[in-house]
Scaffold this motif. Structure first.
Motif, short mmCIF file in Angstrom:
data_model
loop_
_atom_site.label_atom_id
_atom_site.label_comp_id
_atom_site.label_asym_id
_atom_site.label_seq_id
_atom_site.Cartn_x
_atom_site.Cartn_y
_atom_site.Cartn_z
N GLU A 148 -19.05 61.97 5.03
CA GLU A 148 -19.72 60.67 5.01
C GLU A 148 -20.84 60.64 3.97
N VAL A 149 -20.50 60.99 2.73
CA VAL A 149 -21.45 60.91 1.62
C VAL A 149 -20.73 60.26 0.44
N PRO A 150 -21.46 59.57 -0.43
CA PRO A 150 -20.78 58.90 -1.55
C PRO A 150 -20.35 59.85 -2.66
N HIS A 151 -21.18 60.84 -3.00
CA HIS A 151 -20.89 61.77 -4.09
C HIS A 151 -21.36 63.17 -3.71
N VAL A 152 -20.71 64.18 -4.27
CA VAL A 152 -21.19 65.56 -4.13
C VAL A 152 -21.05 66.25 -5.48
N ARG A 153 -21.89 67.26 -5.68
CA ARG A 153 -21.80 68.12 -6.85
C ARG A 153 -21.38 69.50 -6.40
N MET A 154 -20.64 70.21 -7.25
CA MET A 154 -20.18 71.53 -6.89
C MET A 154 -20.03 72.39 -8.14
N ALA A 155 -20.24 73.67 -7.98
CA ALA A 155 -20.01 74.63 -9.06
C ALA A 155 -18.63 75.25 -8.87
N LEU A 156 -17.79 75.22 -9.93
CA LEU A 156 -16.43 75.73 -9.87
C LEU A 156 -16.25 76.85 -10.89
N ASP A 157 -15.40 77.81 -10.53
CA ASP A 157 -15.08 78.86 -11.51
C ASP A 157 -14.17 78.27 -12.59
N GLU A 158 -13.83 79.06 -13.58
CA GLU A 158 -13.11 78.54 -14.75
C GLU A 158 -11.76 77.93 -14.37
N GLU A 159 -11.00 78.59 -13.50
CA GLU A 159 -9.67 78.10 -13.13
C GLU A 159 -9.77 76.78 -12.36
N ASP A 160 -10.66 76.72 -11.36
CA ASP A 160 -10.80 75.48 -10.58
C ASP A 160 -11.37 74.35 -11.44
N TYR A 161 -12.25 74.70 -12.39
CA TYR A 161 -12.79 73.69 -13.30
C TYR A 161 -11.67 73.11 -14.15
N ARG A 162 -10.76 73.97 -14.61
CA ARG A 162 -9.63 73.50 -15.42
C ARG A 162 -8.72 72.59 -14.61
N GLY A 175 -15.29 73.59 1.19
CA GLY A 175 -16.54 74.29 1.00
C GLY A 175 -17.51 73.93 2.11
N ARG A 176 -18.79 74.13 1.84
CA ARG A 176 -19.82 73.82 2.83
C ARG A 176 -20.76 72.77 2.24
N LEU A 177 -20.93 71.68 2.98
CA LEU A 177 -21.85 70.63 2.57
C LEU A 177 -23.26 71.09 2.90
N GLU A 178 -24.04 71.35 1.88
CA GLU A 178 -25.33 72.01 2.04
C GLU A 178 -26.40 70.99 2.43
N SER A 179 -27.17 71.31 3.49
CA SER A 179 -28.22 70.39 3.93
C SER A 179 -29.36 70.30 2.93
N ARG A 180 -29.64 71.40 2.26
CA ARG A 180 -30.72 71.35 1.25
C ARG A 180 -30.34 70.40 0.13
N GLY A 181 -31.25 69.49 -0.18
CA GLY A 181 -30.96 68.49 -1.18
C GLY A 181 -30.34 67.23 -0.61
N GLY A 182 -30.21 67.16 0.72
CA GLY A 182 -29.75 65.93 1.33
C GLY A 182 -28.25 65.83 1.51
N PHE A 183 -27.54 66.97 1.64
CA PHE A 183 -26.08 66.97 1.79
C PHE A 183 -25.40 66.34 0.59
N ARG A 184 -25.91 66.64 -0.58
CA ARG A 184 -25.32 66.14 -1.82
C ARG A 184 -24.64 67.24 -2.64
N ARG A 185 -24.62 68.45 -2.11
CA ARG A 185 -24.06 69.56 -2.86
C ARG A 185 -23.08 70.35 -2.01
N LEU A 186 -21.95 70.70 -2.60
CA LEU A 186 -20.93 71.50 -1.93
C LEU A 186 -21.03 72.93 -2.43
N THR A 187 -21.28 73.86 -1.53
CA THR A 187 -21.36 75.28 -1.90
C THR A 187 -20.08 75.98 -1.45
N GLU A 188 -19.84 77.16 -2.01
CA GLU A 188 -18.65 77.95 -1.71
C GLU A 188 -17.37 77.13 -1.94
N ALA A 189 -17.38 76.28 -2.97
CA ALA A 189 -16.22 75.44 -3.26
C ALA A 189 -15.04 76.30 -3.69
#
Length: 408
Positions: free
Chosen positions: A330-344, A360-374
């Motif tokens: 239930e968020v409009p946008h998320v940011r995530m860091a991807l390795d080279e293959e997933d980025y491609r 991944g995990r929707l991280e509470s820090r930053g307001g649930f706007r970032r996906l970690t362990e993507a």
């Protein structure tokens, strides 16, 4: 302007004024739609005084405050008398013409059956009962924060929402009507029962729970009551709204009054009175706000969305992707860091107009706007119409290509 003599078509009449094409919400309701008991209850709520009348037939009401100009309303006791509708019609006309601010509030509640939420701030008044611009802005901003917190709690329970549930909660506020804020000290919101009663109920329960938790903290030194108050709708967002309401005042109050037409909701008191907070509560409220912010855990999710931004430091390697969420969170946008293959994979899916699915995990820090362990990024097949729409969106945002290709 001039028509031929032999033209049989009659000239067109004047166009109706836009105001007359449909009834406005501010127009008084039809007398046949008004329950006399509801009208009497609203007059009593808004400070009108009952001055007698014919026992068992009608009551006489006068507006609050001095200088009412002899205005009075005759309100029938029930609809069992032949002149009931005439008396109600005369009362509605008198309310529409009255200069009393309370008359407008009564008409609003009759036209749109609403639960009323009132805020009071004890602040010094200026000349002729005026308020500074910033004082009134603070009142309106705090009230909006509190309504949004109630709308969020009506969607789900959490100690901290961040960006979650913002779109539906904000949409719920669009139906709420608001009255003037005289002197920057008082504000009333009319929450339509049809769409907004869950918001009013949740806010009513959350404010009571917050008051009890503050009292418990000040009496015992423990913060446990705030943990249990989450189930009643208390959150970081609500506590911050209360802080904004109380800050800079000698005290503040909030009251929720139920629509007489709809009755009292199940599990709520008929007339609980306002919930009060003072500047002495602020240290406890700030402590609770920080506690909710720290304690809310990250959430495991599986998100489906469309890539709207890509960035990495060079032509190869890992990169950052911004995704517009279609499902899974239930968020409009998320940011995530991807390795080279997933980025491609994410880049190729975007170029052919396909969304991606990632877990991944929707991280509470930053307001649930970032996906970690993507991880596990895969394209998602969609029908042709949706694919064409996504491709059109891609072509309209050509800056994506510039960023994706430049390596900025």
């Amino acid at each position: 302007m001039h028509r031929p003599i032999d033209d049989p078509a009659p000239p067109r009449g004047p166009r109706p004024h836009p105001v007359h094409t449909s009834a406005l919400w501010s127009d008084p309701p039809a007398p046949g739609q008004v329950d006399p008991a509801v009208l009497g209850a609203l007059l009593d709520r808004h400070g009108w005084s009952r001055r007698g009348g014919a026992a068992g037939r009608y009551s006489r009401w006068t507006p609050p405050g001095p200088g009412n100009g002899g205005t009075s309303l005759l309100v029938p006791e029930s609809r069992s008398f032949p002149d009931c509708e005439d008396l109600i019609g005369e009362a509605l006309t008198a309310l529409a013409r009255s200069s009393s601010p309370s008359a407008r509030d009564v008409l609003v509640s009759l036209t749109v059956p609403s639960d009323e939420i009132r805020w009071w701030r004890d602040v010094p008044s200026g000349p002729a009962d005026t308020a500074s611009w910033t004082v009134e802005e603070r009142l309106r901003a705090a009230a909006r924060q509190m309504l949004l917190a109630g709308a969020l709690a009506a969607r789900a329970r959490a100690g901290y929402y961040g960006a979650r549930h913002r779109r539906p909660a904000t949409a719920l506020l669009e139906d709420i009507l608001v009255g003037p804020a005289p002197g920057g000290r008082r504000l009333t919101a009319f929450v339509p029962v049809a769409a907004g009663r869950p918001l009013a109920v949740r806010l009513h329960q959350a404010l009571d729970a917050a008051r009890e938790a503050v009292d418990y903290r000040r009496a015992t030194g423990g913060m446990d009551a705030f943990d249990g108050a989450v189930a009643a709708g208390v959150s970081h967002e609500l506590v911050e709204a209360v802080v904004a309401l109380v800050r800079g005042t000698e005290g503040a109050r909030v009251e929720v009054s139920w629509s007489p037409a709809a009755g009292v909701p199940e599990g709520c008191a008929a007339a609980a009175g306002p919930v009060e907070f003072s500047p002495g509560d602020l240290p406890v409220l700030r402590e609770a706000s920080a506690r909710y912010l720290r304690a809310e855990p990250s959430v495991p999710v599986r998100i489906t969305g469309t890539v709207v931004r890509m960035r990495r430091s060079g032509p190869r390697g890992a990169g950052t992707v911004r995704v517009r969420v279609l499902a899974g969170a239930e968020v409009p946008h998320v940011r995530m860091a991807l390795d080279e293959e997933d980025y491609r994979i994410a880049g190729h899916a975007h170029l052919v107009g396909l969304p991606i699915r990632v877990q991944g995990r929707l991280e509470s820090r930053g307001g649930f706007r970032r996906l970690t362990e993507a991880a596990e990024v895969v394209p998602v097949q969609v029908d042709e119409a949706e694919r064409d729409r996504l491709m059109k969106s891609l072509q309209e945002n050509l800056d994506f290509f510039e960023e994706a290709c430049s390596g900025d």
